[in-house]
Design a protein around this motif. Structure first.
Motif, mmCIF file in Angstrom:
data_model
loop_
_atom_site.group_PDB
_atom_site.id
_atom_site.type_symbol
_atom_site.label_atom_id
_atom_site.label_comp_id
_atom_site.label_asym_id
_atom_site.label_seq_id
_atom_site.Cartn_x
_atom_site.Cartn_y
_atom_site.Cartn_z
ATOM 1 N N PHE A 30 0.803 -1.220 0.000
ATOM 2 C CA PHE A 30 0.000 0.000 0.000
ATOM 3 C C PHE A 30 0.843 1.280 0.000
ATOM 4 O O PHE A 30 0.352 2.346 0.357
ATOM 5 C CB PHE A 30 -0.958 -0.007 1.190
ATOM 6 N N SER A 31 2.075 1.162 -0.433
ATOM 7 C CA SER A 31 2.920 2.345 -0.560
ATOM 8 C C SER A 31 2.280 3.351 -1.521
ATOM 9 O O SER A 31 1.859 2.998 -2.623
ATOM 10 C CB SER A 31 4.301 1.934 -1.096
ATOM 11 N N GLY A 32 2.189 4.603 -1.088
ATOM 12 C CA GLY A 32 1.567 5.628 -1.929
ATOM 13 C C GLY A 32 0.059 5.594 -1.935
ATOM 14 O O GLY A 32 -0.576 6.363 -2.655
ATOM 15 N N SER A 33 -0.559 4.704 -1.135
ATOM 16 C CA SER A 33 -2.014 4.571 -1.096
ATOM 17 C C SER A 33 -2.549 5.151 0.201
ATOM 18 O O SER A 33 -1.899 5.070 1.242
ATOM 19 C CB SER A 33 -2.403 3.090 -1.190
ATOM 20 N N PRO A 34 -3.771 5.707 0.190
ATOM 21 C CA PRO A 34 -4.366 6.182 1.450
ATOM 22 C C PRO A 34 -4.595 5.050 2.446
ATOM 23 O O PRO A 34 -4.684 5.303 3.651
ATOM 24 C CB PRO A 34 -5.682 6.824 1.010
ATOM 25 N N VAL A 35 -4.684 3.813 1.975
ATOM 26 C CA VAL A 35 -4.882 2.675 2.878
ATOM 27 C C VAL A 35 -3.736 2.585 3.880
ATOM 28 O O VAL A 35 -3.944 2.236 5.048
ATOM 29 C CB VAL A 35 -4.997 1.362 2.079
ATOM 30 N N LYS A 36 -2.554 2.923 3.449
ATOM 31 C CA LYS A 36 -1.375 2.805 4.317
ATOM 32 C C LYS A 36 -1.515 3.646 5.573
ATOM 33 O O LYS A 36 -0.971 3.301 6.631
ATOM 34 C CB LYS A 36 -0.121 3.219 3.537
ATOM 35 N N ARG A 37 -2.267 4.725 5.510
ATOM 36 C CA ARG A 37 -2.369 5.643 6.644
ATOM 37 C C ARG A 37 -3.064 5.024 7.858
ATOM 38 O O ARG A 37 -2.831 5.462 8.977
ATOM 39 C CB ARG A 37 -3.112 6.928 6.234
ATOM 40 N N ILE A 38 -3.908 4.020 7.673
ATOM 41 C CA ILE A 38 -4.596 3.449 8.829
ATOM 42 C C ILE A 38 -3.701 2.462 9.579
ATOM 43 O O ILE A 38 -4.013 2.089 10.715
ATOM 44 C CB ILE A 38 -5.937 2.780 8.457
ATOM 45 N N GLY A 39 -2.619 2.041 8.973
ATOM 46 C CA GLY A 39 -1.693 1.148 9.647
ATOM 47 C C GLY A 39 -2.061 -0.321 9.515
ATOM 48 O O GLY A 39 -3.198 -0.691 9.193
ATOM 49 N N HIS A 40 -1.073 -1.174 9.768
ATOM 50 C CA HIS A 40 -1.219 -2.611 9.585
ATOM 51 C C HIS A 40 -2.294 -3.206 10.494
ATOM 52 O O HIS A 40 -3.132 -3.998 10.051
ATOM 53 C CB HIS A 40 0.142 -3.269 9.856
ATOM 54 N N ALA A 41 -2.306 -2.840 11.771
ATOM 55 C CA ALA A 41 -3.239 -3.447 12.724
ATOM 56 C C ALA A 41 -4.687 -3.128 12.381
ATOM 57 O O ALA A 41 -5.550 -4.025 12.380
ATOM 58 C CB ALA A 41 -2.910 -2.988 14.145
ATOM 59 N N ARG A 42 -4.995 -1.861 12.099
ATOM 60 C CA ARG A 42 -6.375 -1.501 11.768
ATOM 61 C C ARG A 42 -6.823 -2.147 10.467
ATOM 62 O O ARG A 42 -7.979 -2.556 10.315
ATOM 63 C CB ARG A 42 -6.532 0.017 11.721
ATOM 64 N N PHE A 43 -5.893 -2.274 9.524
ATOM 65 C CA PHE A 43 -6.247 -2.921 8.264
ATOM 66 C C PHE A 43 -6.552 -4.403 8.498
ATOM 67 O O PHE A 43 -7.548 -4.923 7.978
ATOM 68 C CB PHE A 43 -5.125 -2.763 7.248
ATOM 69 N N LEU A 44 -5.715 -5.077 9.284
ATOM 70 C CA LEU A 44 -5.982 -6.488 9.584
ATOM 71 C C LEU A 44 -7.288 -6.649 10.353
ATOM 72 O O LEU A 44 -8.011 -7.634 10.166
ATOM 73 C CB LEU A 44 -4.833 -7.085 10.380
ATOM 74 N N ARG A 45 -7.586 -5.709 11.237
ATOM 75 C CA ARG A 45 -8.882 -5.722 11.916
ATOM 76 C C ARG A 45 -10.005 -5.795 10.896
ATOM 77 O O ARG A 45 -10.924 -6.625 11.007
ATOM 78 C CB ARG A 45 -9.030 -4.460 12.772
ATOM 79 N N ASN A 46 -9.950 -4.923 9.889
ATOM 80 C CA ASN A 46 -10.978 -4.899 8.853
ATOM 81 C C ASN A 46 -11.020 -6.211 8.071
ATOM 82 O O ASN A 46 -12.100 -6.754 7.788
ATOM 83 C CB ASN A 46 -10.730 -3.742 7.890
ATOM 84 N N VAL A 47 -9.842 -6.707 7.703
ATOM 85 C CA VAL A 47 -9.760 -7.938 6.916
ATOM 86 C C VAL A 47 -10.374 -9.108 7.691
ATOM 87 O O VAL A 47 -11.132 -9.919 7.134
ATOM 88 C CB VAL A 47 -8.296 -8.243 6.545
ATOM 89 N N LEU A 48 -10.069 -9.206 8.972
ATOM 90 C CA LEU A 48 -10.586 -10.306 9.782
ATOM 91 C C LEU A 48 -12.103 -10.226 9.953
ATOM 92 O O LEU A 48 -12.790 -11.254 9.956
ATOM 93 C CB LEU A 48 -9.886 -10.316 11.139
ATOM 94 N N ILE A 49 -12.630 -9.017 10.081
ATOM 95 C CA ILE A 49 -14.084 -8.879 10.140
ATOM 96 C C ILE A 49 -14.699 -9.369 8.831
ATOM 97 O O ILE A 49 -15.709 -10.088 8.827
ATOM 98 C CB ILE A 49 -14.485 -7.414 10.409
ATOM 99 N N CYS A 50 -14.091 -9.017 7.717
ATOM 100 C CA CYS A 50 -14.597 -9.462 6.415
ATOM 101 C C CYS A 50 -14.487 -10.973 6.264
ATOM 102 O O CYS A 50 -15.367 -11.617 5.686
ATOM 103 C CB CYS A 50 -13.833 -8.757 5.292
#
Length: 375
Positions: A291-311
């Motif tokens: 996610f380099s250069g992407s707005p997704v990177k701003r939420i950080g690894h942990a919050r992103f994994l939180r979302n992925v696990l919920i999905c």
């Protein structure tokens, strides 16, 4: 500035803006929206900003561009079309795909727009000698109502700017200037009786037309919220790993957003159909690289994994159980908590089997609560 000189300058700015890749251009007076302070105050008093405390902290400046810069006389609003190639709603039925919001499938729009705004503002300053400042969603400036005042479109019932040419898909940026420029006619509301954007919302986040309550918004919870996703919003998340496009995607005016041009933004292919199986295995370094250069990177690894696990918990696919169970040992309580919910969704018997052993080792109260919480 004399009328002829102003018209010549604006024509030059529009030509340069188009060459820089901007699709929309309009001008409003800095004092064109005297109604904003009262509307903002009402929204904050109602708590619609959820825990985005920075909105309340900047209330005095946010309601009036002149509170940001008292010398400002005009605001130039620019828009870039980011309309997706395909309807984002079609991915919601594919439970093994991580659905990333259309705006985040490109390079970070802050990076895309800011450099171009600075170049255009520099041209304005050189030609007129006026002061200029540029803004791209990083300062307390209410771009959407100002863009409406500048004639770029109108704020729809979903609160997002809607354009006749580009539907609900416009990135916005602004240039404040000390120069008095002739304003454009404000946008006219063309929503009519349509309520598609309100009706489609899976969490009823709109208490009324033109009002958005972030406390019920999936985009807010997957992007801005720093804690665990409230349980009542986990199932509605479906496969949305970042953001939510529903209210934008159903707008009838989007049929015009496919108007193509050479400078039009294109999404990164790796963000169009990423598999949950790949996303849940990302470590921090791989997340940052992907996610380099992407707005997704701003939420950080942990919050992103939180979302992925919920999905993943919403996928009903037991093939993910091993990957989910590995995340029970993650260093982040946020990830461990989401992994518990996903495991309990996919394999409640396995969750019951390991529950006591895990509780004996777990020190974080929010994670412990997940073992007994509702699914």
């Amino acid at each position: 500035m004399a009328t002829d000189a102003a018209e010549k300058l604006i024509a030059e700015l529009k030509t340069r803006a188009e060459a820089l890749g901007f699709d929309a251009f309009g001008i409003a007076r800095a004092d064109s929206r005297p109604d904003l302070p009262e509307k903002l105050s009402h929204a904050l008093a109602a708590g619609w900003h959820a825990d985005m405390v920075w909105m309340a902290e900047t209330e005095a400046r946010r309601g009036d561009p002149r509170r940001l810069w008292d010398e400002a006389r005009s605001v130039i609003l620019l828009g870039i079309n980011y309309g997706p190639e395909a309807d984002p709603m079609t991915l919601l039925a594919e439970s093994d795909i991580g659905n990333i919001s259309a705006y985040a499938r490109n390079r970070d729009y802050h990076d895309i727009i800011k450099g171009r705004l600075k170049e255009l503002a520099g041209l304005l300053a050189r030609r007129s000698g006026a002061g200029v400042k540029v803004f791209v969603d990083t300062a307390p400036l209410m771009e959407k109502p100002l863009a409406e005042a500048a004639g770029l479109g109108w704020q729809g019932k979903h609160s997002v700017l809607v354009s006749r040419q580009f539907g609900s898909w416009l990135f916005l940026g602004a240039i404040l200037t000390t120069l008095d420029l002739p304003p454009d006619a404000p946008g006219k509301d063309n929503c009519g009786s349509c309520t598609r954007c309100l009706d489609i919302c899976p969490t009823n986040a709109f208490p009324a037309p033109f009002r958005l309550d972030a406390r019920k918004c999936l985009a807010y919870y997957s992007v801005e919220h720093k804690d665990q996703i409230p349980r009542e919003f986990r199932r509605p998340m479906g496969n949305r790993v970042y953001g939510c496009d529903d209210c934008l995607a159903v707008c009838p005016w989007n049929k015009f957003a496919s108007v193509s041009r050479e400078a039009r933004l294109r999404s990164r292919p790796e963000f169009e159909r990423p598999s949950l199986a790949d996303l849940v295995r990302l470590d921090d370094a791989a997340f940052r690289d992907l996610f380099s250069g992407s707005p997704v990177k701003r939420i950080g690894h942990a919050r992103f994994l939180r979302n992925v696990l919920i999905c993943i918990g919403n996928s009903d696919n037991c093939a993910y159980i091993d990957a989910v169970e590995k995340r029970l040992d993650d260093a982040s309580p946020l990830v461990r908590g989401a992994a518990i919910w996903a495991l309990r969704r996919l394999d409640p018997d396995r969750a019951d089997t390991i529950r006591q052993a895990r509780l004996a080792l777990e020190q974080d109260e929010t994670v412990r609560a997940e073992w007994d919480g509702a699914v």
